[in-house]
Design a protein around this motif. Structure first.
Motif, PDB file in Angstrom:
ATOM      1  N   GLU A  54       0.821  -1.207   0.000  1.00 40.62           N
ATOM      2  CA  GLU A  54       0.000   0.000   0.000  1.00 40.62           C
ATOM      3  C   GLU A  54       0.858   1.262   0.000  1.00 40.62           C
ATOM      4  OE1 GLU A  54      -0.309   2.040   2.930  1.00 40.62           O
ATOM      5  OE2 GLU A  54      -1.886   3.381   2.196  1.00 40.62           O
ATOM      6  N   ARG A  55       2.061   1.142   0.589  1.00 37.96           N
ATOM      7  CA  ARG A  55       2.990   2.264   0.645  1.00 37.96           C
ATOM      8  C   ARG A  55       4.390   1.739   0.906  1.00 37.96           C
ATOM      9  NH1 ARG A  55       0.930   6.014   5.284  1.00 37.96           N
ATOM     10  NH2 ARG A  55      -1.072   5.162   4.612  1.00 37.96           N
ATOM     11  N   VAL A  56       5.376   2.633   0.712  1.00 38.00           N
ATOM     12  CA  VAL A  56       6.767   2.300   0.998  1.00 38.00           C
ATOM     13  C   VAL A  56       7.281   3.289   2.041  1.00 38.00           C
ATOM     14  CG1 VAL A  56       9.101   2.008   0.081  1.00 38.00           C
ATOM     15  CG2 VAL A  56       7.126   1.498  -1.361  1.00 38.00           C
ATOM     16  N   LEU A  57       7.880   2.773   3.104  1.00 38.31           N
ATOM     17  CA  LEU A  57       8.550   3.620   4.089  1.00 38.31           C
ATOM     18  C   LEU A  57      10.052   3.521   3.845  1.00 38.31           C
ATOM     19  CD1 LEU A  57       6.624   2.737   7.396  1.00 38.31           C
ATOM     20  CD2 LEU A  57       5.992   4.334   5.569  1.00 38.31           C
ATOM     21  N   VAL A  58      10.744   4.657   3.917  1.00 35.68           N
ATOM     22  CA  VAL A  58      12.183   4.686   3.636  1.00 35.68           C
ATOM     23  C   VAL A  58      12.926   5.265   4.831  1.00 35.68           C
ATOM     24  CG1 VAL A  58      13.984   5.432   2.065  1.00 35.68           C
ATOM     25  CG2 VAL A  58      11.667   5.069   1.196  1.00 35.68           C
ATOM     26  N   ALA A  59      13.776   4.444   5.456  1.00 37.78           N
ATOM     27  CA  ALA A  59      14.604   4.879   6.580  1.00 37.78           C
ATOM     28  C   ALA A  59      16.035   5.055   6.085  1.00 37.78           C
ATOM     29  CB  ALA A  59      14.550   3.862   7.719  1.00 37.78           C
ATOM     30  N   GLY A  86      19.804   9.868  -0.498  1.00 46.21           N
ATOM     31  CA  GLY A  86      20.244   8.868  -1.454  1.00 46.21           C
ATOM     32  C   GLY A  86      19.391   7.616  -1.422  1.00 46.21           C
ATOM     33  N   THR A  87      18.944   7.225  -0.234  1.00 46.78           N
ATOM     34  CA  THR A  87      18.105   6.030  -0.108  1.00 46.78           C
ATOM     35  C   THR A  87      16.712   6.283  -0.683  1.00 46.78           C
ATOM     36  OG1 THR A  87      19.296   5.555   1.953  1.00 46.78           O
ATOM     37  CG2 THR A  87      17.351   4.234   1.489  1.00 46.78           C
ATOM     38  N   ILE A  88      16.192   7.492  -0.466  1.00 47.60           N
ATOM     39  CA  ILE A  88      14.888   7.847  -1.040  1.00 47.60           C
ATOM     40  C   ILE A  88      14.982   7.846  -2.563  1.00 47.60           C
ATOM     41  CG2 ILE A  88      13.061   9.579  -1.119  1.00 47.60           C
ATOM     42  CD1 ILE A  88      14.184  10.590   1.622  1.00 47.60           C
ATOM     43  N   LYS A  89      16.070   8.384  -3.092  1.00 46.87           N
ATOM     44  CA  LYS A  89      16.315   8.389  -4.533  1.00 46.87           C
ATOM     45  C   LYS A  89      16.336   6.965  -5.083  1.00 46.87           C
ATOM     46  CE  LYS A  89      20.285   9.134  -7.626  1.00 46.87           C
ATOM     47  NZ  LYS A  89      20.536   7.695  -7.840  1.00 46.87           N
ATOM     48  N   SER A 123       3.301   3.600  -8.640  1.00 44.60           N
ATOM     49  CA  SER A 123       2.748   4.840  -8.089  1.00 44.60           C
ATOM     50  C   SER A 123       2.515   4.739  -6.584  1.00 44.60           C
ATOM     51  CB  SER A 123       1.424   5.182  -8.784  1.00 44.60           C
ATOM     52  OG  SER A 123       0.498   4.114  -8.640  1.00 44.60           O
ATOM     53  N   LEU A 124       3.345   3.955  -5.894  1.00 46.38           N
ATOM     54  CA  LEU A 124       3.193   3.823  -4.450  1.00 46.38           C
ATOM     55  C   LEU A 124       3.647   5.095  -3.740  1.00 46.38           C
ATOM     56  CD1 LEU A 124       4.575   0.206  -3.844  1.00 46.38           C
ATOM     57  CD2 LEU A 124       2.192   0.947  -3.786  1.00 46.38           C
ATOM     58  N   PRO A 125       2.868   5.574  -2.784  1.00 48.95           N
ATOM     59  CA  PRO A 125       3.304   6.745  -2.017  1.00 48.95           C
ATOM     60  C   PRO A 125       4.427   6.367  -1.056  1.00 48.95           C
ATOM     61  CG  PRO A 125       1.244   5.906  -1.137  1.00 48.95           C
ATOM     62  CD  PRO A 125       1.529   5.110  -2.383  1.00 48.95           C
ATOM     63  N   VAL A 126       5.265   7.356  -0.731  1.00 48.38           N
ATOM     64  CA  VAL A 126       6.460   7.120   0.079  1.00 48.38           C
ATOM     65  C   VAL A 126       6.366   7.867   1.399  1.00 48.38           C
ATOM     66  CG1 VAL A 126       8.956   7.474   0.203  1.00 48.38           C
ATOM     67  CG2 VAL A 126       7.911   6.751  -1.948  1.00 48.38           C
ATOM     68  N   GLY A 127       6.637   7.142   2.486  1.00 46.92           N
ATOM     69  CA  GLY A 127       6.746   7.750   3.804  1.00 46.92           C
ATOM     70  C   GLY A 127       8.213   7.875   4.163  1.00 46.92           C
ATOM     71  N   ILE A 128       8.663   9.075   4.452  1.00 43.13           N
ATOM     72  CA  ILE A 128      10.079   9.334   4.724  1.00 43.13           C
ATOM     73  C   ILE A 128      10.346   9.266   6.227  1.00 43.13           C
ATOM     74  CG2 ILE A 128      11.935  11.043   4.567  1.00 43.13           C
ATOM     75  CD1 ILE A 128      10.537  12.113   2.039  1.00 43.13           C
ATOM     76  N   LEU A 129      11.325   8.434   6.584  1.00 47.48           N
ATOM     77  CA  LEU A 129      11.777   8.307   7.969  1.00 47.48           C
ATOM     78  C   LEU A 129      13.209   8.841   8.004  1.00 47.48           C
ATOM     79  CD1 LEU A 129      10.558   4.608   8.423  1.00 47.48           C
ATOM     80  CD2 LEU A 129       9.306   6.685   9.070  1.00 47.48           C
ATOM     81  N   PRO A 130      13.404  10.121   8.328  1.00 46.91           N
ATOM     82  CA  PRO A 130      14.730  10.742   8.212  1.00 46.91           C
ATOM     83  C   PRO A 130      15.766  10.047   9.096  1.00 46.91           C
ATOM     84  CG  PRO A 130      13.010  12.395   8.571  1.00 46.91           C
ATOM     85  CD  PRO A 130      12.395  11.053   8.838  1.00 46.91           C
ATOM     86  N   ALA A 131      16.702   9.345   8.461  1.00 48.72           N
ATOM     87  CA  ALA A 131      17.699   8.580   9.212  1.00 48.72           C
ATOM     88  C   ALA A 131      19.037   8.609   8.502  1.00 48.72           C
ATOM     89  CB  ALA A 131      17.223   7.134   9.395  1.00 48.72           C
ATOM     90  N   GLY A 132      19.296   9.690   7.774  1.00 47.44           N
ATOM     91  CA  GLY A 132      20.548   9.804   7.047  1.00 47.44           C
ATOM     92  C   GLY A 132      21.520  10.740   7.723  1.00 47.44           C
ATOM     93  N   LEU A 134      15.900  13.895  -6.537  1.00 42.97           N
ATOM     94  CA  LEU A 134      14.724  14.418  -5.848  1.00 42.97           C
ATOM     95  C   LEU A 134      15.029  15.705  -5.094  1.00 42.97           C
ATOM     96  CD1 LEU A 134      13.266  11.118  -4.355  1.00 42.97           C
ATOM     97  CD2 LEU A 134      12.597  12.267  -6.464  1.00 42.97           C
ATOM     98  N   HIS A 135      16.295  15.950  -4.810  1.00 42.80           N
ATOM     99  CA  HIS A 135      16.653  17.049  -3.925  1.00 42.80           C
ATOM    100  C   HIS A 135      17.659  17.989  -4.580  1.00 42.80           C
ATOM    101  CE1 HIS A 135      18.716  18.615  -0.138  1.00 42.80           C
ATOM    102  NE2 HIS A 135      17.521  19.156  -0.156  1.00 42.80           N
ATOM    103  N   ILE A 136      18.944  17.776  -4.352  1.00 44.31           N
ATOM    104  CA  ILE A 136      19.981  18.627  -4.933  1.00 44.31           C
ATOM    105  C   ILE A 136      21.167  17.786  -5.396  1.00 44.31           C
ATOM    106  CG2 ILE A 136      21.643  20.493  -4.533  1.00 44.31           C
ATOM    107  CD1 ILE A 136      19.763  21.741  -2.547  1.00 44.31           C
ATOM    108  N   SER A 137      21.628  18.054  -6.603  1.00 41.43           N
ATOM    109  CA  SER A 137      22.858  17.473  -7.127  1.00 41.43           C
ATOM    110  C   SER A 137      23.837  18.610  -7.382  1.00 41.43           C
ATOM    111  CB  SER A 137      22.583  16.727  -8.436  1.00 41.43           C
ATOM    112  OG  SER A 137      21.608  15.729  -8.238  1.00 41.43           O
ATOM    113  N   ASP A 138      25.120  18.279  -7.481  1.00 42.03           N
ATOM    114  CA  ASP A 138      26.060  19.347  -7.802  1.00 42.03           C
ATOM    115  C   ASP A 138      27.372  18.830  -8.359  1.00 42.03           C
ATOM    116  OD1 ASP A 138      27.805  18.916  -5.328  1.00 42.03           O
ATOM    117  OD2 ASP A 138      25.923  19.477  -4.378  1.00 42.03           O
ATOM    118  N   LEU A 139      28.023  19.724  -9.085  1.00 41.72           N
ATOM    119  CA  LEU A 139      29.363  19.534  -9.616  1.00 41.72           C
ATOM    120  C   LEU A 139      30.304  20.447  -8.848  1.00 41.72           C
ATOM    121  CD1 LEU A 139      28.135  19.867 -13.235  1.00 41.72           C
ATOM    122  CD2 LEU A 139      29.636  17.964 -12.644  1.00 41.72           C
TER     123      LEU A 139
END
Length: 284
Positions: free
Chosen positions: A55-60, A64-67, A77-86, A127-132
């Motif tokens: 039904e959903r995906v949780l990401v701990a 980079g892991t969310i990506k 099209s599964l919704p994502v629940g973010i568990l900030p653990a980085g 999903l967020h920020i990349s850089d050179l």
């Protein structure tokens, strides 16, 4: 209801077992746990999603892991629940998710969702920020170091600043114009803040169908300190912002590159294009 819980065991410095226990206490749903190993993770997650009725995906983990999970769900099209653990949780900062474990679990298991953009960069998602440049150099050194978490980043900051390979020469094609610039870093930003919480893109929105190219022209300690304030107004002598939907970037020599806090490699050419409303995430 079934939930897929994707955990990066080495991200940040948080106790993942305690997190798992807390999630199980707050839901009666069946939970399938997948721990990343750095080997064929995308393919393995794809297979799990294809063979289970989640039904959903949780990401701990961190950005980079969310990506990684977003790439594994390319056709889903599964919704994502973010568990900030980085070590750095820039996407969670931008979405204004709570930092307390009980609170962010409640959000991830809740019902309120938001569709956010992604950026297709070469053959990967951002999903967020990349850089050179400078920040990618720092991430390269961090990943080779022995310490995780914000302490690991801090430990690498000073030697990286003294040994930086910049400034770099960039040729940018965006908005039907060719632009030649020189700077210590060029970021491709889908949001406002770096994972440290530094405000570098005040006008950035994660769901507006546009991304920003951020050219940092020089190292200026005073301007860097300003990014730590909520309403940072950075000098145009320090930062140039180029809003666009598509960009091509060329460098004279190979430059270190990162996507969402994960070091990629040194390269000379980047193609970037916005993907509007690419992924659905739970918010408060």
């Amino acid at each position: 209801m079934k939930i897929l819980l994707v955990i990066n065991p080495i991200s940040g410095d948080s106790d993942k077992e305690s997190l798992i226990h807390s999630i199980k206490q707050r839901t009666s749903s069946k939970i399938e746990i997948f721990r990343t190993t750095g080997k064929d993770d995308i393919k393995k997650i794809e297979n799990l999603i294809a063979t289970h009725d989640f039904e959903r995906v949780l990401v701990a983990g961190g950005d980079g892991t969310i990506k990684l999970v977003a790439e594994a769900m390319e056709d889903q099209s599964l919704p994502v629940g973010i568990l900030p653990a980085g070590s750095a949780n820039g996407l969670a900062y931008d979405l204004e998710l709570p930092i307390e474990q009980e609170a962010f679990i409640n959000v991830a298991l809740g019902d309120k969702k938001k569709e956010i953009d992604a950026i297709k960069i070469n053959d990967q998602l951002c999903l967020h920020i990349s850089d050179l440049g400078l920040n990618a150099e720092l991430i390269r050194e961090y990943e080779q170091g022995a310490f995780r978490g914000k302490f690991g980043y801090a430990l690498q900051t000073i030697p990286t600043l003294f040994n930086t390979e910049g400034p770099h020469d960039f040729t940018i094609h965006a908005n039907e114009k060719n632009i030649h610039r020189r700077g210590i870093m060029l970021a491709i930003a889908n949001s406002k803040k770096f994972g440290t919480g530094a405000m570098v893109n005040a006008s950035g929105k994660i769901d507006d169908g546009v991304f920003e190219l951020l050219l940092f022209k020089k190292l200026d300690v005073f301007e860097v300190l300003k990014t730590l304030t909520k309403d940072a107004q950075l000098s145009p002598e320090f930062l140039e912002v180029i809003p666009t939907k598509k960009a091509s970037i060329q460098t004279l020599k190979k430059v270190d590159f990162q996507i969402d806090g994960e070091y990629c490699k040194a390269l000379q050419h980047v193609e970037a294009e916005i993907l509007p409303k690419k992924i659905s995430v739970f918010v408060r």
